[in-house]
Design a protein around this motif. Structure first.
Motif, PDB file in Angstrom:
ATOM      1  N   ILE A  44      -7.865  -5.167  -2.011  1.00 47.82           N
ATOM      2  CA  ILE A  44      -9.175  -4.575  -1.796  1.00 47.82           C
ATOM      3  C   ILE A  44      -9.148  -3.101  -2.199  1.00 47.82           C
ATOM      4  CG2 ILE A  44     -10.872  -3.892  -0.030  1.00 47.82           C
ATOM      5  CD1 ILE A  44     -10.076  -6.360   1.534  1.00 47.82           C
ATOM      6  N   VAL A  45     -10.180  -2.672  -2.901  1.00 47.64           N
ATOM      7  CA  VAL A  45     -10.402  -1.259  -3.183  1.00 47.64           C
ATOM      8  C   VAL A  45     -11.453  -0.737  -2.213  1.00 47.64           C
ATOM      9  CG1 VAL A  45     -11.447   0.356  -4.822  1.00 47.64           C
ATOM     10  CG2 VAL A  45      -9.715  -1.254  -5.594  1.00 47.64           C
ATOM     11  N   VAL A  46     -11.155   0.371  -1.565  1.00 44.97           N
ATOM     12  CA  VAL A  46     -12.132   1.025  -0.686  1.00 44.97           C
ATOM     13  C   VAL A  46     -12.975   1.950  -1.549  1.00 44.97           C
ATOM     14  CG1 VAL A  46     -12.457   2.513   1.322  1.00 44.97           C
ATOM     15  CG2 VAL A  46     -10.550   0.890   1.256  1.00 44.97           C
ATOM     16  N   PHE A  47     -14.292   1.774  -1.520  1.00 46.42           N
ATOM     17  CA  PHE A  47     -15.180   2.551  -2.389  1.00 46.42           C
ATOM     18  C   PHE A  47     -15.837   3.657  -1.585  1.00 46.42           C
ATOM     19  CE2 PHE A  47     -18.488   3.727  -5.229  1.00 46.42           C
ATOM     20  CZ  PHE A  47     -18.039   3.378  -6.500  1.00 46.42           C
ATOM     21  N   GLY A  48     -15.638   4.905  -2.021  1.00 47.99           N
ATOM     22  CA  GLY A  48     -16.239   6.052  -1.360  1.00 47.99           C
ATOM     23  C   GLY A  48     -15.188   6.937  -0.714  1.00 47.99           C
ATOM     24  N   ALA A  49     -15.149   8.203  -1.094  1.00 49.75           N
ATOM     25  CA  ALA A  49     -14.137   9.118  -0.565  1.00 49.75           C
ATOM     26  C   ALA A  49     -14.740  10.123   0.400  1.00 49.75           C
ATOM     27  CB  ALA A  49     -13.459   9.860  -1.718  1.00 49.75           C
ATOM     28  N   GLY A  50     -15.851   9.753   1.030  1.00 48.73           N
ATOM     29  CA  GLY A  50     -16.534  10.668   1.930  1.00 48.73           C
ATOM     30  C   GLY A  50     -16.020  10.620   3.352  1.00 48.73           C
ATOM     31  N   ALA A  51     -16.835  11.162   4.264  1.00 49.62           N
ATOM     32  CA  ALA A  51     -16.427  11.314   5.660  1.00 49.62           C
ATOM     33  C   ALA A  51     -16.117   9.977   6.318  1.00 49.62           C
ATOM     34  CB  ALA A  51     -17.518  12.053   6.443  1.00 49.62           C
ATOM     35  N   HIS A  52     -16.842   8.927   5.929  1.00 46.65           N
ATOM     36  CA  HIS A  52     -16.627   7.651   6.602  1.00 46.65           C
ATOM     37  C   HIS A  52     -15.267   7.057   6.277  1.00 46.65           C
ATOM     38  CE1 HIS A  52     -17.322   3.588   8.110  1.00 46.65           C
ATOM     39  NE2 HIS A  52     -18.294   4.119   8.828  1.00 46.65           N
ATOM     40  N   ALA A  68      -5.652  -1.659  -2.263  1.00 46.27           N
ATOM     41  CA  ALA A  68      -5.149  -1.254  -3.578  1.00 46.27           C
ATOM     42  C   ALA A  68      -5.335   0.236  -3.815  1.00 46.27           C
ATOM     43  CB  ALA A  68      -5.880  -2.036  -4.673  1.00 46.27           C
ATOM     44  N   GLY A  69      -6.301   0.831  -3.160  1.00 41.19           N
ATOM     45  CA  GLY A  69      -6.544   2.255  -3.338  1.00 41.19           C
ATOM     46  C   GLY A  69      -7.963   2.613  -2.957  1.00 41.19           C
ATOM     47  N   ILE A  70      -8.326   3.882  -3.201  1.00 47.68           N
ATOM     48  CA  ILE A  70      -9.650   4.402  -2.872  1.00 47.68           C
ATOM     49  C   ILE A  70     -10.300   4.901  -4.149  1.00 47.68           C
ATOM     50  CG2 ILE A  70     -10.930   6.181  -1.601  1.00 47.68           C
ATOM     51  CD1 ILE A  70      -8.740   6.026   0.546  1.00 47.68           C
ATOM     52  N   ALA A  71     -11.514   4.445  -4.403  1.00 48.04           N
ATOM     53  CA  ALA A  71     -12.241   4.807  -5.622  1.00 48.04           C
ATOM     54  C   ALA A  71     -13.501   5.575  -5.268  1.00 48.04           C
ATOM     55  CB  ALA A  71     -12.603   3.551  -6.416  1.00 48.04           C
ATOM     56  N   ASP A  72     -13.942   6.403  -6.204  1.00 47.27           N
ATOM     57  CA  ASP A  72     -15.190   7.135  -6.018  1.00 47.27           C
ATOM     58  C   ASP A  72     -15.775   7.466  -7.388  1.00 47.27           C
ATOM     59  OD1 ASP A  72     -16.460   8.840  -3.424  1.00 47.27           O
ATOM     60  OD2 ASP A  72     -17.052   9.548  -5.400  1.00 47.27           O
ATOM     61  N   ASP A  73     -17.111   7.461  -7.476  1.00 47.39           N
ATOM     62  CA  ASP A  73     -17.776   7.764  -8.743  1.00 47.39           C
ATOM     63  C   ASP A  73     -17.703   9.236  -9.112  1.00 47.39           C
ATOM     64  OD1 ASP A  73     -18.618   5.245  -9.516  1.00 47.39           O
ATOM     65  OD2 ASP A  73     -20.446   5.343  -8.324  1.00 47.39           O
ATOM     66  N   SER A  74     -17.513  10.109  -8.129  1.00 50.11           N
ATOM     67  CA  SER A  74     -17.588  11.544  -8.370  1.00 50.11           C
ATOM     68  C   SER A  74     -16.267  12.091  -8.913  1.00 50.11           C
ATOM     69  CB  SER A  74     -17.943  12.281  -7.076  1.00 50.11           C
ATOM     70  OG  SER A  74     -17.871  13.670  -7.254  1.00 50.11           O
ATOM     71  N   PRO A  75     -16.252  12.635 -10.129  1.00 54.18           N
ATOM     72  CA  PRO A  75     -15.008  13.218 -10.671  1.00 54.18           C
ATOM     73  C   PRO A  75     -14.476  14.366  -9.817  1.00 54.18           C
ATOM     74  CG  PRO A  75     -16.641  12.925 -12.409  1.00 54.18           C
ATOM     75  CD  PRO A  75     -17.353  12.697 -11.109  1.00 54.18           C
ATOM     76  N   ASP A  89     -10.849   7.137 -10.248  1.00 53.71           N
ATOM     77  CA  ASP A  89     -12.050   6.604 -10.889  1.00 53.71           C
ATOM     78  C   ASP A  89     -12.042   5.083 -10.743  1.00 53.71           C
ATOM     79  OD1 ASP A  89     -13.680   5.425 -13.133  1.00 53.71           O
ATOM     80  OD2 ASP A  89     -14.031   7.542 -13.533  1.00 53.71           O
ATOM     81  N   PRO A  90     -13.193   4.480 -10.403  1.00 55.89           N
ATOM     82  CA  PRO A  90     -13.208   3.012 -10.246  1.00 55.89           C
ATOM     83  C   PRO A  90     -12.706   2.277 -11.478  1.00 55.89           C
ATOM     84  CG  PRO A  90     -15.257   3.970  -9.447  1.00 55.89           C
ATOM     85  CD  PRO A  90     -14.498   5.085 -10.097  1.00 55.89           C
TER      86      PRO A  90
END
Length: 346
Positions: A44-52, A68-75, A89-90
């Motif tokens: 599973i990839v966790v999507f979103g690197a924000g506060a949650h 598998a890791g943490i992905a986020d759209d924001s460079p 990057d996703p």
């Protein structure tokens, strides 16, 4: 209104997120349940690197063998560390070994889930932490303009932050009109902070939604336009003059914002506050907001308030969860204002 009446000393507004530790415990419990039930193919990839994602980190560490890791759209956040994982990057992270995406982000989960499905939904499972508590209850269409979450966890943090900011300026038991309350989450936050709230919105479906998911003993909801004068006057006649009118992201939708501001002042008691937000025209392009009539610069808003004879105006700027006070905030994405009715004659 003199320039000296406009307070300009910059300061940081703290956002008192009520029950933060309890919310973190709930979030971790939900993450453990969802990850524990995972029976799909691959990791599973966790999507979103924000506060949650930071909030549920204990649960992610407990289930690290599935992540598998943490992905986020924001460079801007790529390369940052969250626990043992580096945000990526996703496109660089989601490959054939991944079977699912866990939506964990600062934005409303239903919105992000809908955005991910065109790219990944055919081959990956999209997992969300917060399921709707009542699937048989009212639903609102996801137009991208209004919040549609059925729990506070599904509401964007930036939207919640504005109401927590408003709470800082309300006394215990204050009578508040939440003008253009939408789905009711803001009225719920204000009432949870000790206010007595009347939520008003022109959309009957939104009021039905609010009454179902965000009801409470200190809240009443009513249908009505906020810019015709009559609806606000009727609410004030039934409940008494208001200690505050709160209206978030409303003025940009109105044909007559000047009439709205004047009508707000008319239903406030002397000393009452008008607390509101609107997009900053310097930062947000109107063409990107199809539901908006216009965007305002801070000077235009101050002129509207001056015309309606509001005094003691303070403005703030918001970027994400950060809300700053003072003139140096004019480059922030949203502007928030507190205007006080000081004339006791009406």
């Amino acid at each position: 209104m003199s320039e000296s009446a406009i307070q300009s000393r910059p300061s940081r507004a703290s956002i008192p997120i009520a029950g933060a530790s309890a919310d973190a415990e709930l979030a971790c419990d939900r993450a453990r349940a969802v990850l524990g039930d995972w029976r799909g193919r691959g990791s599973i990839v966790v999507f979103g690197a924000g506060a949650h994602t930071h909030k549920i980190l204990p649960a992610l560490l407990d289930m690290a063998d599935r992540i598998a890791g943490i992905a986020d759209d924001s460079p801007a956040v790529h390369g940052r560390s969250i626990g043992p994982w580096e945000v990526r990057d996703p496109a660089d992270l989601i490959d054939g070994s991944v079977g699912g995406i866990l939506v964990s982000s600062d934005v409303q989960q239903a919105t992000l889930e809908a955005r991910l499905r065109p790219s990944y939904g055919d081959r990956l499972a999209i997992l969300t932490l917060y399921r709707s508590p009542d699937d048989d209850g009212p639903a609102l269409p996801n137009t991208g303009e209004r919040q549609i979450g059925r729990t506070l966890e599904e509401i964007e943090l930036g939207h919640r932050a504005r109401y927590y900011w408003a709470l800082q300026h309300l006394s215990e038991g204050a009578l508040v009109l939440d003008a253009a309350c939408g789905n009711g989450y803001g009225s719920h936050i204000l009432a949870g902070g000790g206010a007595r709230v009347v939520g008003m919105d022109v959309c009957a479906d939104a009021i039905a939604f609010a009454g179902h998911y965000y009801a409470g003993p200190r809240i009443s909801y009513r249908i009505g336009p906020v810019d015709d004068g009559q609806s606000l006057s009727q609410a004030a006649a039934e409940h008494g003059p208001f200690d505050a009118v709160v209206s978030m992201e409303t003025m940009e939708h109105l044909e007559r914002p000047d009439a709205f501001v004047a009508n707000v002042r008319a239903v406030l008691r002397p000393g009452g506050s008008f607390l509101f937000s609107t997009p900053n025209a310097r930062r947000m392009v109107l063409e990107d907001a199809p539901f908006h009539r216009r965007h305002f610069e801070s000077g235009e808003v101050l002129r509207l308030l001056r015309k309606a004879e509001f005094e003691q105006v303070t403005w703030y700027g918001q970027e994400g969860m950060q809300i700053l006070r003072g003139r140096n905030t004019q480059q922030q994405r949203y502007c928030l204002y507190r205007a006080v009715k000081t004339d006791e004659s009406g």
